[in-house]
Scaffold this motif. Structure first.
Motif, PDB file in Angstrom:
ATOM      1  N   VAL A 161       0.665  -1.149   0.169  1.00  0.00           N
ATOM      2  CA  VAL A 161      -0.063   0.083  -0.119  1.00  0.00           C
ATOM      3  C   VAL A 161       0.933   1.267  -0.067  1.00  0.00           C
ATOM      4  CG1 VAL A 161      -1.791   1.265   1.267  1.00  0.00           C
ATOM      5  CG2 VAL A 161      -1.920  -1.124   1.227  1.00  0.00           C
ATOM      6  N   GLU A 162       0.874   2.035  -1.177  1.00  0.00           N
ATOM      7  CA  GLU A 162       1.581   3.196  -1.210  1.00  0.00           C
ATOM      8  C   GLU A 162       1.238   4.309  -0.104  1.00  0.00           C
ATOM      9  OE1 GLU A 162       1.566   4.532  -4.925  1.00  0.00           O
ATOM     10  OE2 GLU A 162       2.789   2.523  -5.911  1.00  0.00           O
ATOM     11  N   ASP A 163       2.185   5.073   0.210  1.00  0.00           N
ATOM     12  CA  ASP A 163       1.603   6.281   1.192  1.00  0.00           C
ATOM     13  C   ASP A 163       0.822   7.459   0.578  1.00  0.00           C
ATOM     14  OD1 ASP A 163       3.869   8.522   3.150  1.00  0.00           O
ATOM     15  OD2 ASP A 163       1.649   8.292   3.073  1.00  0.00           O
ATOM     16  N   VAL A 164      -0.463   7.157   0.773  1.00  0.00           N
ATOM     17  CA  VAL A 164      -1.637   8.187   0.341  1.00  0.00           C
ATOM     18  C   VAL A 164      -1.231   9.650   0.353  1.00  0.00           C
ATOM     19  CG1 VAL A 164      -3.844   8.800   0.514  1.00  0.00           C
ATOM     20  CG2 VAL A 164      -3.189   6.376   0.667  1.00  0.00           C
ATOM     21  N   ILE A 165      -0.440  10.166   1.598  1.00  0.00           N
ATOM     22  CA  ILE A 165      -0.030  11.419   1.869  1.00  0.00           C
ATOM     23  C   ILE A 165       0.866  12.097   0.827  1.00  0.00           C
ATOM     24  CG2 ILE A 165       0.773  12.869   3.623  1.00  0.00           C
ATOM     25  CD1 ILE A 165      -0.124  11.252   5.855  1.00  0.00           C
ATOM     26  N   ASP A 166       1.861  11.241   0.579  1.00  0.00           N
ATOM     27  CA  ASP A 166       2.758  11.843  -0.584  1.00  0.00           C
ATOM     28  C   ASP A 166       2.072  12.043  -1.748  1.00  0.00           C
ATOM     29  OD1 ASP A 166       5.373   9.509   0.690  1.00  0.00           O
ATOM     30  OD2 ASP A 166       4.897  11.467   1.386  1.00  0.00           O
ATOM     31  N   GLU A 167       1.030  11.467  -2.166  1.00  0.00           N
ATOM     32  CA  GLU A 167       0.410  11.457  -3.199  1.00  0.00           C
ATOM     33  C   GLU A 167      -0.585  12.673  -3.186  1.00  0.00           C
ATOM     34  OE1 GLU A 167      -1.450   8.073  -5.109  1.00  0.00           O
ATOM     35  OE2 GLU A 167       0.411   6.805  -5.203  1.00  0.00           O
ATOM     36  N   ALA A 168      -1.173  12.652  -2.063  1.00  0.00           N
ATOM     37  CA  ALA A 168      -2.198  13.655  -1.906  1.00  0.00           C
ATOM     38  C   ALA A 168      -1.655  15.117  -2.175  1.00  0.00           C
ATOM     39  CB  ALA A 168      -3.201  13.457  -1.047  1.00  0.00           C
ATOM     40  N   ILE A 169      -0.408  15.374  -1.505  1.00  0.00           N
ATOM     41  CA  ILE A 169      -0.093  16.665  -1.390  1.00  0.00           C
ATOM     42  C   ILE A 169       1.068  17.070  -2.127  1.00  0.00           C
ATOM     43  CG2 ILE A 169       1.577  18.273   0.394  1.00  0.00           C
ATOM     44  CD1 ILE A 169       0.390  16.493   2.657  1.00  0.00           C
ATOM     45  N   THR A 170       0.717  18.324  -3.119  1.00  0.00           N
ATOM     46  CA  THR A 170       1.742  18.741  -3.915  1.00  0.00           C
ATOM     47  C   THR A 170       2.365  19.921  -3.329  1.00  0.00           C
ATOM     48  OG1 THR A 170       0.098  17.937  -5.840  1.00  0.00           O
ATOM     49  CG2 THR A 170       1.821  19.703  -6.189  1.00  0.00           C
ATOM     50  N   VAL A 171       3.772  19.795  -3.297  1.00  0.00           N
ATOM     51  CA  VAL A 171       4.432  21.144  -2.959  1.00  0.00           C
ATOM     52  C   VAL A 171       4.690  22.067  -3.857  1.00  0.00           C
ATOM     53  CG1 VAL A 171       6.694  21.876  -1.749  1.00  0.00           C
ATOM     54  CG2 VAL A 171       5.414  19.656  -1.058  1.00  0.00           C
ATOM     55  N   VAL A 172       4.206  23.386  -3.712  1.00  0.00           N
ATOM     56  CA  VAL A 172       4.401  24.225  -4.674  1.00  0.00           C
ATOM     57  C   VAL A 172       5.288  25.365  -4.030  1.00  0.00           C
ATOM     58  CG1 VAL A 172       3.264  26.119  -5.844  1.00  0.00           C
ATOM     59  CG2 VAL A 172       2.078  24.059  -5.461  1.00  0.00           C
ATOM     60  N   GLU A 173       6.692  25.318  -4.808  1.00  0.00           N
ATOM     61  CA  GLU A 173       7.781  26.310  -4.330  1.00  0.00           C
ATOM     62  C   GLU A 173       7.160  27.468  -4.790  1.00  0.00           C
ATOM     63  OE1 GLU A 173      11.474  25.090  -5.797  1.00  0.00           O
ATOM     64  OE2 GLU A 173      11.398  23.215  -4.904  1.00  0.00           O
ATOM     65  N   GLU A 174       7.566  28.645  -3.750  1.00  0.00           N
ATOM     66  CA  GLU A 174       7.392  30.022  -3.948  1.00  0.00           C
ATOM     67  C   GLU A 174       8.361  30.566  -5.224  1.00  0.00           C
ATOM     68  OE1 GLU A 174       7.261  34.230  -1.399  1.00  0.00           O
ATOM     69  OE2 GLU A 174       7.925  32.439  -0.424  1.00  0.00           O
ATOM     70  N   GLU A 175       7.590  31.318  -5.953  1.00  0.00           N
ATOM     71  CA  GLU A 175       8.429  31.965  -7.134  1.00  0.00           C
ATOM     72  C   GLU A 175       8.883  33.232  -6.711  1.00  0.00           C
ATOM     73  OE1 GLU A 175       6.694  31.718 -10.811  1.00  0.00           O
ATOM     74  OE2 GLU A 175       6.168  29.765 -10.841  1.00  0.00           O
ATOM     75  N   ILE A 176      10.245  33.443  -6.374  1.00  0.00           N
ATOM     76  CA  ILE A 176      10.733  34.679  -6.024  1.00  0.00           C
ATOM     77  C   ILE A 176      11.113  35.652  -7.113  1.00  0.00           C
ATOM     78  CG2 ILE A 176      12.342  35.941  -4.743  1.00  0.00           C
ATOM     79  CD1 ILE A 176      12.401  33.641  -2.762  1.00  0.00           C
ATOM     80  N   PRO A 177      10.473  36.785  -7.514  1.00  0.00           N
ATOM     81  CA  PRO A 177      10.936  37.651  -8.583  1.00  0.00           C
ATOM     82  C   PRO A 177      12.197  37.782  -8.490  1.00  0.00           C
ATOM     83  CG  PRO A 177       9.670  38.869  -7.024  1.00  0.00           C
ATOM     84  CD  PRO A 177       9.483  37.357  -6.643  1.00  0.00           C
ATOM     85  N   PRO A 178      12.996  38.201  -9.596  1.00  0.00           N
ATOM     86  CA  PRO A 178      14.448  38.624  -9.580  1.00  0.00           C
ATOM     87  C   PRO A 178      14.611  39.895  -9.040  1.00  0.00           C
ATOM     88  CG  PRO A 178      13.623  38.796 -11.747  1.00  0.00           C
ATOM     89  CD  PRO A 178      12.522  38.005 -11.058  1.00  0.00           C
ATOM     90  N   VAL A 179      15.820  40.077  -8.326  1.00  0.00           N
ATOM     91  CA  VAL A 179      16.071  41.340  -7.740  1.00  0.00           C
ATOM     92  C   VAL A 179      16.585  42.581  -8.546  1.00  0.00           C
ATOM     93  CG1 VAL A 179      17.404  42.690  -5.808  1.00  0.00           C
ATOM     94  CG2 VAL A 179      16.769  40.322  -5.635  1.00  0.00           C
ATOM     95  N   PRO A 180      15.745  43.680  -8.747  1.00  0.00           N
ATOM     96  CA  PRO A 180      16.109  44.658  -9.699  1.00  0.00           C
ATOM     97  C   PRO A 180      17.370  45.382  -9.299  1.00  0.00           C
ATOM     98  CG  PRO A 180      13.958  44.889  -8.927  1.00  0.00           C
ATOM     99  CD  PRO A 180      14.474  44.052  -7.900  1.00  0.00           C
ATOM    100  N   HIS A 181      18.063  46.091 -10.351  1.00  0.00           N
ATOM    101  CA  HIS A 181      19.499  46.540  -9.835  1.00  0.00           C
ATOM    102  C   HIS A 181      19.178  48.036  -9.574  1.00  0.00           C
ATOM    103  CE1 HIS A 181      21.251  43.315 -12.244  1.00  0.00           C
ATOM    104  NE2 HIS A 181      22.287  43.506 -11.662  1.00  0.00           N
ATOM    105  N   ASP A 182      18.187  48.617  -9.674  1.00  0.00           N
ATOM    106  CA  ASP A 182      17.859  50.121  -9.478  1.00  0.00           C
ATOM    107  C   ASP A 182      17.512  50.204  -8.026  1.00  0.00           C
ATOM    108  OD1 ASP A 182      15.189  51.003  -9.876  1.00  0.00           O
ATOM    109  OD2 ASP A 182      15.621  49.063 -10.794  1.00  0.00           O
ATOM    110  N   THR A 183      17.771  51.326  -7.573  1.00  0.00           N
ATOM    111  CA  THR A 183      17.243  51.615  -6.131  1.00  0.00           C
ATOM    112  C   THR A 183      15.903  51.351  -5.901  1.00  0.00           C
ATOM    113  OG1 THR A 183      19.172  53.172  -5.805  1.00  0.00           O
ATOM    114  CG2 THR A 183      17.309  53.467  -4.108  1.00  0.00           C
ATOM    115  N   GLU A 184      15.101  52.331  -6.536  1.00  0.00           N
ATOM    116  CA  GLU A 184      13.603  52.120  -6.435  1.00  0.00           C
ATOM    117  C   GLU A 184      13.058  50.694  -6.489  1.00  0.00           C
ATOM    118  OE1 GLU A 184      11.589  54.404  -5.021  1.00  0.00           O
ATOM    119  OE2 GLU A 184      13.154  55.612  -4.982  1.00  0.00           O
TER     120      GLU A 184
END
Length: 300
Positions: A37-60
């Motif tokens: 019997v496979e682990d149901v929890i592993d199949e049921a949960i999908t980990v979504v990694e947070e997408e971090i936008p690139p850091v701009p070069h300018d001050t603002e």
């Protein structure tokens, strides 16, 4: 008793088939051996990694990036918003670093400061640094290099002996303390200096070393546990360092790690320092000489 077993058998078979179906892997209840019997929890949960936008070069752009970050509350309380306005290149380097912490060696305050990646000060250690002002210009000039550096590695320096540029090795052990944090340029060029402990704790707070940064032995042990290879180190010049850098034609940026105003040099004080610099060279009473290093217990 036999009749009860026959009644329960169909229920048991149905239960086993249901468990196998839930696991995503169908296994016959009549197969020999254990039922998989496979682990149901592993199949049921999908980990979504947070997408971090690139850091701009300018001050603002960097300021907006920090405001929109999940750590915005910490960014607001730290030193990075001001750094973004006054020294954006330094701020960009910190924000794009993969390490959770960074170090500022502040010659103005004579402190080694440990910051979180969001710019919050975590700790500070009283220090000593190169006895001569300004950034390092040549080998053996008793100056501490300034600017953007990084950690090369951490070493056990308990039994190290100091050897000067002329090949003389001091017999005094413990001059580097129990740990040595070797520094390098951001491009990976090895530097002959580092942050380490000392056998002369009374020298802390003064310009008294051969070029390295000394802190108390207890402090270097604690700091070394929070340091990893590649970690960013900013060596920040003080006012006199900035004057000497201008005279030497060295362009080194300066940041502010507290609520003090930005240091602005006047042409008059730069000109006034020129003859004093020459006089100090001529009247140097503590040259970088092995004998004085042993007597004064001064290490690099």
């Amino acid at each position: 008793m036999i009749r009860r077993s026959h009644c329960l058998l169909p229920l048991a078979i149905l239960l086993l088939m249901a468990l196998a179906a839930c696991g995503g892997k169908r296994v016959s209840a009549f197969e020999g051996g254990e039922i998989e019997v496979e682990d149901v929890i592993d199949e049921a949960i999908t980990v979504v990694e947070e997408e971090i936008p690139p850091v701009p070069h300018d001050t603002e752009g960097m300021l907006q990036w920090m405001r929109e970050s999940k750590d915005s509350a910490e960014f607001v309380q730290g030193i990075l918003p001001r750094m973004a306005r006054e020294q954006p290149e330094y701020c960009y380097t910190v924000l794009t670093s993969p390490h959770p912490r960074f170090i500022v060696v502040d010659k103005r305050r004579m402190r080694v400061l440990l910051f979180s990646r969001t710019g919050l000060q975590l700790n500070e250690y009283k220090m000593a640094c190169g006895r001569k002002y300004g950034t390092k210009q040549e080998k053996g000039d008793c100056r501490t290099p300034e600017g953007l550096l990084s950690v090369k590695g951490v070493y056990d320096s308990t039994d190290w002996l100091y050897t000067d540029d002329e090949g003389y090795t001091s017999p005094v052990k413990g001059q580097f303390g129990p740990r040595f944090i070797r520094l390098q340029t951001l491009k990976g060029r090895w530097l002959p200096v580092g942050i380490h402990g000392t056998c002369a704790p009374w020298s802390l707070g003064n310009r008294s070393s051969h070029g390295c940064i000394r802190i108390h032995n207890d402090s270097i042990v604690k700091l070394a546990q929070l340091v990893d290879s590649g970690m960013l180190v900013i060596v920040n010049p003080g006012r006199r360092d900035m004057i000497e850098n201008v005279i030497a034609g060295k362009d080194v940026a300066a940041i502010v790690t507290d609520d003090s105003p930005v240091i602005t040099l006047k042409e008059s004080e730069i000109e006034a320092a020129r003859p004093l610099d020459s006089l100090a060279t001529e009247l140097e009473v503590e040259p970088c000489h092995p004998d004085s290093l042993v007597k004064l217990e001064v290490e690099p």
